[in-house]
Write a protein that holds these residues in place. Structure first.
Motif, short mmCIF file in Angstrom:
data_model
loop_
_atom_site.label_atom_id
_atom_site.label_comp_id
_atom_site.label_asym_id
_atom_site.label_seq_id
_atom_site.Cartn_x
_atom_site.Cartn_y
_atom_site.Cartn_z
N ASN A 44 0.78 -1.12 0.01
CA ASN A 44 -0.04 -0.01 0.09
C ASN A 44 0.68 1.29 -0.08
N CYS A 45 2.08 1.19 -0.28
CA CYS A 45 3.06 2.29 -0.15
C CYS A 45 2.77 3.17 -1.27
N GLY A 46 2.48 4.79 -0.88
CA GLY A 46 2.32 5.64 -1.88
C GLY A 46 0.90 5.62 -2.55
N ASP A 47 0.10 4.94 -1.83
CA ASP A 47 -1.55 4.86 -2.14
C ASP A 47 -2.10 6.06 -1.50
N PRO A 48 -2.78 7.07 -2.24
CA PRO A 48 -3.33 8.15 -1.72
C PRO A 48 -4.56 7.83 -0.70
N ARG A 49 -5.11 6.70 -1.00
CA ARG A 49 -6.29 6.26 -0.16
C ARG A 49 -5.92 6.28 1.21
N ASN A 50 -4.56 6.03 1.53
CA ASN A 50 -3.85 5.73 2.83
C ASN A 50 -3.48 7.35 3.66
N GLY A 51 -3.89 8.35 2.71
CA GLY A 51 -3.53 9.46 3.21
C GLY A 51 -2.43 10.20 2.44
N PHE A 52 -2.27 11.60 2.91
CA PHE A 52 -1.44 12.44 1.60
C PHE A 52 -0.99 13.58 2.42
N LYS A 53 -0.16 14.37 1.85
CA LYS A 53 0.07 15.80 2.37
C LYS A 53 -0.51 16.60 1.10
N LEU A 54 -1.12 17.59 1.60
CA LEU A 54 -1.51 18.48 0.42
C LEU A 54 -0.74 19.93 0.47
N PHE A 55 -0.17 20.12 -0.69
CA PHE A 55 0.62 21.40 -0.95
C PHE A 55 0.00 22.22 -2.05
N VAL A 56 -0.17 23.70 -1.56
CA VAL A 56 -0.91 24.64 -2.62
C VAL A 56 0.15 25.48 -2.92
N CYS A 57 0.37 26.01 -4.21
CA CYS A 57 1.52 27.13 -4.36
C CYS A 57 0.63 28.28 -4.11
N GLU A 58 1.18 29.21 -3.35
CA GLU A 58 0.44 30.53 -2.72
C GLU A 58 0.59 31.33 -4.14
N GLY A 59 1.58 31.16 -5.37
CA GLY A 59 1.42 32.20 -6.38
C GLY A 59 0.71 31.71 -7.25
N CYS A 60 0.65 30.53 -8.00
CA CYS A 60 -0.30 29.92 -8.86
C CYS A 60 -1.59 29.06 -8.44
N HIS A 61 -1.29 28.63 -7.24
CA HIS A 61 -2.55 28.14 -6.60
C HIS A 61 -2.79 26.41 -6.97
N GLU A 62 -1.61 26.03 -7.70
CA GLU A 62 -1.55 24.61 -8.00
C GLU A 62 -1.53 23.76 -6.69
N ILE A 63 -2.10 22.67 -6.95
CA ILE A 63 -2.43 21.56 -5.83
C ILE A 63 -1.48 20.47 -6.10
N ARG A 64 -0.74 19.98 -5.02
CA ARG A 64 -0.46 18.89 -5.26
C ARG A 64 -0.38 17.89 -3.90
N ARG A 65 -0.71 16.62 -4.28
CA ARG A 65 -1.13 15.73 -3.50
C ARG A 65 0.11 14.63 -3.27
#
Length: 156
Positions: free
Chosen positions: A44-65
């Motif tokens: 299950n390593c790296g499966d986002p269903r087990n949780g993730f960190k959410l990053f949002v760029c303050e400049g362009c508002h791009e979202i990364r999980r």
């Protein structure tokens, strides 16, 4: 859309042929519990269903999980990072000296004995340490106390 799994070990273990499940069914009684635990974490390593960190760029508002990792010793992704971190710490904390790398292996004919009697591994390692100490003591006339300190530093 079909995604190709980049981790080849995961493809081998968990493809549509259920290799891991077949292996467990066949050898289940001989597989140590800790091995099953580490492989299941790896599954299950790296499966986002087990949780993730959410990053949002303050400049362009791009979202990364960024999904959480399993940190399993078996996982080729996680164990590599852990090994590199351990190496970095050892390089910083251990006395900076030239060193020799020594690999001890168990003869193929004896491996089944050690698999069935894992407590013998401790005796095997103790004897290996004694032999290495004896070698350095004779060849380089290194005091036993210095060798013990070095071995303690390496073992942690």
């Amino acid at each position: 859309m079909y995604l190709i799994e980049r981790n080849i070990l995961r493809r081998i273990f968990f493809d549509d042929r259920n290799n891991w499940e077949k292996f467990k069914a066949k050898y289940g009684s001989r597989i140590r519990e800790v091995v099953v635990k580490e492989v299941e974490k790896f599954r299950n390593c790296g499966d986002p269903r087990n949780g993730f960190k959410l990053f949002v760029c303050e400049g362009c508002h791009e979202i990364r999980r960024v999904p959480f990792r399993c940190k399993s010793r078996f996982c080729t992704t996680c164990s590599c990072g852990e090994t590199e971190e351990w190496s970095r710490i050892m390089a910083e904390e251990v006395v900076q000296v030239n060193h020799r790398h020594l690999v001890l292996t168990i003869d193929e004919g004896l491996r089944e004995i050690f698999e069935r009697n894992r407590f013998l591994l401790k005796e095997f390692m103790d004897e290996a340490v004694r032999i290495v100490q004896e070698y350095f003591k004779k060849k380089y006339k290194v005091p036993l106390e210095l060798l013990l300190v070095c071995i303690h530093l390496v073992r942690g």
